[in-house]
Design a protein around this motif. Structure first.
Motif, PDB file in Angstrom:
ATOM      1  N   ILE A 260      14.827  35.694  43.266  1.00  0.00           N
ATOM      2  CA  ILE A 260      14.909  35.557  41.812  1.00  0.00           C
ATOM      3  C   ILE A 260      13.665  34.830  41.306  1.00  0.00           C
ATOM      4  O   ILE A 260      13.360  33.719  41.744  1.00  0.00           O
ATOM      5  CB  ILE A 260      16.156  34.761  41.387  1.00  0.00           C
ATOM      6  N   GLU A 278      19.925  27.600  35.762  1.00  0.00           N
ATOM      7  CA  GLU A 278      20.375  28.652  34.835  1.00  0.00           C
ATOM      8  C   GLU A 278      20.250  30.037  35.461  1.00  0.00           C
ATOM      9  O   GLU A 278      21.150  30.878  35.309  1.00  0.00           O
ATOM     10  CB  GLU A 278      19.565  28.572  33.541  1.00  0.00           C
ATOM     11  N   TYR A 279      19.159  30.289  36.152  1.00  0.00           N
ATOM     12  CA  TYR A 279      18.988  31.589  36.793  1.00  0.00           C
ATOM     13  C   TYR A 279      19.935  31.755  37.984  1.00  0.00           C
ATOM     14  O   TYR A 279      20.363  32.870  38.301  1.00  0.00           O
ATOM     15  CB  TYR A 279      17.529  31.782  37.224  1.00  0.00           C
ATOM     16  N   LEU A 281      23.011  30.516  38.103  1.00  0.00           N
ATOM     17  CA  LEU A 281      24.307  30.851  37.506  1.00  0.00           C
ATOM     18  C   LEU A 281      24.328  32.303  37.031  1.00  0.00           C
ATOM     19  O   LEU A 281      25.350  32.995  37.150  1.00  0.00           O
ATOM     20  CB  LEU A 281      24.611  29.904  36.346  1.00  0.00           C
ATOM     21  N   LYS A 282      23.210  32.760  36.514  1.00  0.00           N
ATOM     22  CA  LYS A 282      23.130  34.159  36.086  1.00  0.00           C
ATOM     23  C   LYS A 282      23.265  35.096  37.290  1.00  0.00           C
ATOM     24  O   LYS A 282      23.965  36.115  37.228  1.00  0.00           O
ATOM     25  CB  LYS A 282      21.796  34.403  35.376  1.00  0.00           C
ATOM     26  N   ALA A 283      22.631  34.726  38.400  1.00  0.00           N
ATOM     27  CA  ALA A 283      22.710  35.551  39.612  1.00  0.00           C
ATOM     28  C   ALA A 283      24.136  35.617  40.146  1.00  0.00           C
ATOM     29  O   ALA A 283      24.573  36.635  40.695  1.00  0.00           O
ATOM     30  CB  ALA A 283      21.773  35.005  40.687  1.00  0.00           C
ATOM     31  N   LYS A 285      26.787  35.914  38.611  1.00  0.00           N
ATOM     32  CA  LYS A 285      27.642  36.859  37.889  1.00  0.00           C
ATOM     33  C   LYS A 285      27.831  38.144  38.696  1.00  0.00           C
ATOM     34  O   LYS A 285      28.861  38.812  38.578  1.00  0.00           O
ATOM     35  CB  LYS A 285      27.032  37.191  36.526  1.00  0.00           C
ATOM     36  N   THR A 286      26.842  38.484  39.521  1.00  0.00           N
ATOM     37  CA  THR A 286      26.924  39.720  40.308  1.00  0.00           C
ATOM     38  C   THR A 286      26.888  39.472  41.814  1.00  0.00           C
ATOM     39  O   THR A 286      27.141  40.383  42.587  1.00  0.00           O
ATOM     40  CB  THR A 286      25.778  40.671  39.933  1.00  0.00           C
ATOM     41  N   HIS A 327      29.303  24.025  34.792  1.00  0.00           N
ATOM     42  CA  HIS A 327      29.670  25.432  34.598  1.00  0.00           C
ATOM     43  C   HIS A 327      31.034  25.763  35.191  1.00  0.00           C
ATOM     44  O   HIS A 327      31.699  26.695  34.744  1.00  0.00           O
ATOM     45  CB  HIS A 327      28.594  26.318  35.233  1.00  0.00           C
TER      46      HIS A 327
END
Length: 400
Positions: A260, A278-279, A281-283, A285-286, A327
């Motif tokens: 990432i 933040e990135y 946590l975004k990762a 998601k999948t 989170h």
């Protein structure tokens, strides 16, 4: 289940007189790491096998659940993997630092942590004047670059004794130059690079600005093409890795993890700590696994700067650990572990092989009565892992 590994590189340390015999971790404000300890467990892990030299290549392989004695073929090939360099069987990769030599001594292993844009110009100049069919130079990040050679006997070049420049700060370099049968090839390249770099406009400007010039390449960390089992095949989950360092990202790529890219990450004190969280946590998601690596504490250790090390630890605690904790709630299907890959004590200014402390928290992870996460508390508790492989098996597979 979501699995999060947070690695403050080189964070572990020894007591420091100026801190009242506390370590930087003990002296730092670490509200969120202590929360993990109070609601989880702490302990020790041996990340560096006795057979290996202490370093981030060994420590991070270990923390990802790999046995370095089986998988490790050299540091530079791991970095090559992240740069998209596919080594042939008759090729060997060397780590190529841009360094500052002062009066025959290793003045700075990183040429003042030279910016990547400036370093790329210098490495490209070296490649234009020294590169040929059998020797190629590749620009990496900041002072960290690569040289790839095509050779007749790979095994001879693997055996050359090379010393990491961060291990000889302030020392005469002539005692630490590459040694071995084909070492003359490397010595000639290093000497030639000094002539190319000395008069380069980039370095002239750096000197005018009173910044350390990158006045020589330093070759070390050589190895051949590595092969790692896929992380998904070992643990059954897809994952991602976040780091500003080619070495760590290269391990991730070889393990089949998604690398990432985070804006503003530097591999130094000024990195984008919040962006990494933040990135991550975004990762998640999948994906079910993310490995977050932060280089700053290691650089502070090499620089002998305990204040900078505390600064990095506090940013990690607040902006990475805290952001991730906020989170999730207590009942979330998540596990978090925070631990360094090895110590980089301020006193030594290089890596050490001592076991490191970890703090583990989350679903299925019991509490052990800990109140803080420090080197001392980790030593006092009962959980001890003899390897990163054993730790990762516990962390990823522990029955709920």
């Amino acid at each position: 289940m979501k699995y999060i590994v947070i690695v403050p590189d080189g964070m572990a340390d020894y007591p420091i007189e100026e801190l009242g015999q506390k370590t930087p971790l003990e002296a730092a404000h670490r509200t969120n790491m202590d929360y993990l300890a109070q609601n989880g467990c702490v302990g020790l892990i041996k990340t560096i096998p006795d057979s290996q030299k202490p370093g981030s290549e060994i420590g991070n392989l270990s923390l990802l659940g790999y046995n370095p004695d089986v998988c490790f073929t050299g540091r530079a090939p791991l970095e090559a993997a992240n740069l998209g360099i596919d080594l042939a069987d008759d090729e060997i990769a060397f780590r190529c630092n841009l360094v500052t030599i002062v009066d025959g001594k290793m003045g700075d292993y990183s040429a003042g942590h030279i910016p990547t844009a400036e370093a790329a110009i210098l490495i490209n100049a070296v490649n234009e004047q020294m590169g040929e069919n059998d020797v190629r130079f590749y620009a990496g990040q900041s002072y960290r670059h690569l040289m790839v050679m095509k050779v007749r006997k790979v095994e001879d070049f693997v055996k050359i004794k090379c010393v990491p420049p961060h291990d000889i700060i302030g020392q005469e370099i002539k005692r630490h130059l590459p040694q071995g049968v084909p070492a003359q090839v490397l010595l000639k390249l290093m000497e030639k690079s000094a002539k190319i770099l000395a008069d380069h406009p980039v370095n002239k400007v750096r000197v005018d600005l009173r910044e350390n010039p990158a006045n020589r390449i330093w070759l070390w960390g050589q190895g051949t093409r590595p092969r790692l089992p896929l992380f998904k095949d070992k643990f059954g989950v897809d994952g991602a890795i976040i780091s500003a360092v080619d070495l760590v990202n290269g391990i991730g790529r070889l393990a089949g993890l998604e690398v990432i890219s985070v804006p503003g990450i530097t591999g130094y004190y000024d990195t984008n700590y919040l962006g990494k969280a933040e990135y991550a946590l975004k990762a998640l998601k999948t994906k079910d696994f993310v490995f977050i690596h932060i280089e700053g504490p290691d650089e502070a250790g090499h620089n002998g700067d305990y204040k900078a090390k505390i600064h990095c630890i506090e940013h990690i605690d607040r902006e990475i650990v805290g952001t991730i904790l906020n989170h999730f709630d207590k009942n979330s299907d998540v596990r978090i572990i925070v631990l360094p890959d090895h110590p980089t004590p301020v006193k030594l200014r290089t890596h050490a092989r001592d076991p490191v402390g970890f703090v583990m928290y989350g679903k299925g992870i019991g509490t052990d009565g800990s109140t803080v996460y420090t080197e001392t508390s980790a030593k006092e508790k009962g959980i001890k892992f003899k390897s990163g492989e054993e730790m990762m098996e516990f962390f990823m597979r522990r029955h709920l």
